[in-house]
Design an enzyme around this catalytic site. Sequence first.
Site, mmCIF file in Angstrom:
data_model
loop_
_atom_site.group_PDB
_atom_site.id
_atom_site.type_symbol
_atom_site.label_atom_id
_atom_site.label_comp_id
_atom_site.label_asym_id
_atom_site.label_seq_id
_atom_site.Cartn_x
_atom_site.Cartn_y
_atom_site.Cartn_z
ATOM 1 N N TYR A 169 1.367 10.192 -9.075
ATOM 2 C CA TYR A 169 1.801 11.515 -8.624
ATOM 3 C C TYR A 169 3.238 11.869 -9.046
ATOM 4 O O TYR A 169 3.727 12.948 -8.697
ATOM 5 C CB TYR A 169 1.703 11.593 -7.095
ATOM 6 C CG TYR A 169 0.295 11.492 -6.558
ATOM 7 C CD1 TYR A 169 -0.578 12.577 -6.660
ATOM 8 C CD2 TYR A 169 -0.174 10.332 -5.939
ATOM 9 C CE1 TYR A 169 -1.875 12.496 -6.165
ATOM 10 C CE2 TYR A 169 -1.472 10.239 -5.444
ATOM 11 C CZ TYR A 169 -2.311 11.326 -5.557
ATOM 12 O OH TYR A 169 -3.594 11.249 -5.065
ATOM 13 N N ASP A 194 0.864 -1.177 0.000
ATOM 14 C CA ASP A 194 0.000 0.000 0.000
ATOM 15 C C ASP A 194 0.902 1.228 0.000
ATOM 16 O O ASP A 194 1.789 1.346 0.837
ATOM 17 C CB ASP A 194 -0.909 0.014 1.239
ATOM 18 C CG ASP A 194 -1.908 1.158 1.157
ATOM 19 O OD1 ASP A 194 -2.850 1.054 0.346
ATOM 20 O OD2 ASP A 194 -1.724 2.168 1.854
HETATM 21 P P1 ITT Z 1 -3.093 -1.681 -5.942
HETATM 22 O O1 ITT Z 1 -3.897 -1.230 -4.754
HETATM 23 O O2 ITT Z 1 -3.894 -2.546 -6.847
HETATM 24 O O3 ITT Z 1 -1.785 -2.274 -5.570
HETATM 25 P P2 ITT Z 1 -3.046 1.190 -6.517
HETATM 26 O O4 ITT Z 1 -2.670 1.945 -7.743
HETATM 27 O O5 ITT Z 1 -4.428 1.394 -5.968
HETATM 28 O O6 ITT Z 1 -2.764 -0.355 -6.822
HETATM 29 P P3 ITT Z 1 -1.885 2.210 -4.021
HETATM 30 O O7 ITT Z 1 -3.195 2.140 -3.292
HETATM 31 O O8 ITT Z 1 -0.693 1.649 -3.341
HETATM 32 O O9 ITT Z 1 -1.946 1.465 -5.425
HETATM 33 O O10 ITT Z 1 -1.546 3.691 -4.421
HETATM 34 C C1 ITT Z 1 -2.384 4.773 -4.098
HETATM 35 C C2 ITT Z 1 -2.260 5.846 -5.149
HETATM 36 O O11 ITT Z 1 -0.949 6.426 -5.085
HETATM 37 C C3 ITT Z 1 -2.468 5.364 -6.570
HETATM 38 O O12 ITT Z 1 -3.280 6.287 -7.241
HETATM 39 C C4 ITT Z 1 -1.086 5.345 -7.173
HETATM 40 O O13 ITT Z 1 -1.117 5.670 -8.548
HETATM 41 C C5 ITT Z 1 -0.338 6.400 -6.360
HETATM 42 N N1 ITT Z 1 1.044 5.972 -6.189
HETATM 43 C C6 ITT Z 1 1.491 4.927 -5.454
HETATM 44 N N2 ITT Z 1 2.822 4.781 -5.580
HETATM 45 C C7 ITT Z 1 3.207 5.760 -6.424
HETATM 46 C C8 ITT Z 1 4.447 6.109 -6.980
HETATM 47 O O14 ITT Z 1 5.549 5.420 -6.728
HETATM 48 N N3 ITT Z 1 4.478 7.134 -7.821
HETATM 49 C C9 ITT Z 1 3.367 7.838 -8.106
HETATM 50 N N4 ITT Z 1 2.164 7.569 -7.647
HETATM 51 C C10 ITT Z 1 2.077 6.528 -6.809
#
Ligand code: ITT
Length: 201
Positions: free
Chosen positions: A159, A82
């Site tokens: 982001y 997460d």
């Molecule tokens: P899963 O839950 O299916 O793993 P997700 O895209 O929903 O995929 P997260 O809940 O971990 O993943 O991420 C929350 C948000 O933060 C999501 O919109 C991502 O695109 C963004 N995010 C996470 N890690 C990032 C990164 O390394 N660079 C840019 N944005 C990121």
Amino acid sequence: MRRLSAWMRYPRGDVTLTRTKIWMGTGNEHKYQEAKQVLAEYGIELERMDIERVEIQADEPEEIAEYSLQVLDSDKPLLIEDAGLYIDKYGGFPGPYSSYALERLGNMGILKLLEGDADREASYLSAIAYRDGETTATFRGEVKGEIAHEERGTGGFGYDPIFIPAEGDGRTFGEMSGEEKTKISHRARAFRQLGEWLVKQ
Ligand code: ITT
């Protein structure tokens, strides 16, 4: 829910882990590719399980990852990650609501929130919950930085075009190559901890 989180926080049992292949449950191919690259440094192959994960509302990303993992029925050595963007001035928002904020506000909306603001400090957090049989563990990685004044770069995802890591040279993650991001990113830091831990098992 709390009770289960508590027992899952600590490794237990005496299962010997000699894993060279593990699975990551995620609907996000970018996250998977970054994680795969890092674990390869430890000789660990990461496979993707394409799932839509069940997320709870909680402050700590570990708790969210643990719950998503707990409700996933699988015998495989498996992890959930997460991640989120935490803006200091807004008490860590969007944090656990990062997906929702990106969907509804987008990077332009986040920039608008901080328009004319000098206080732009933020960080990315990544928390991994891992399970292999009876053994469970969590890991966290963080990178500090600030929110740019405009979107820059087409690399990365989410982001990345508006996040400038403090340890970099002023470019956003979106302006960096995958390799450059992976040197200092929150995800790389969390996955290196997992890699080191797995190698020691
Ligand atoms: P899963 O839950 O299916 O793993 P997700 O895209 O929903 O995929 P997260 O809940 O971990 O993943 O991420 C929350 C948000 O933060 C999501 O919109 C991502 O695109 C963004 N995010 C996470 N890690 C990032 C990164 O390394 N660079 C840019 N944005 C990121």
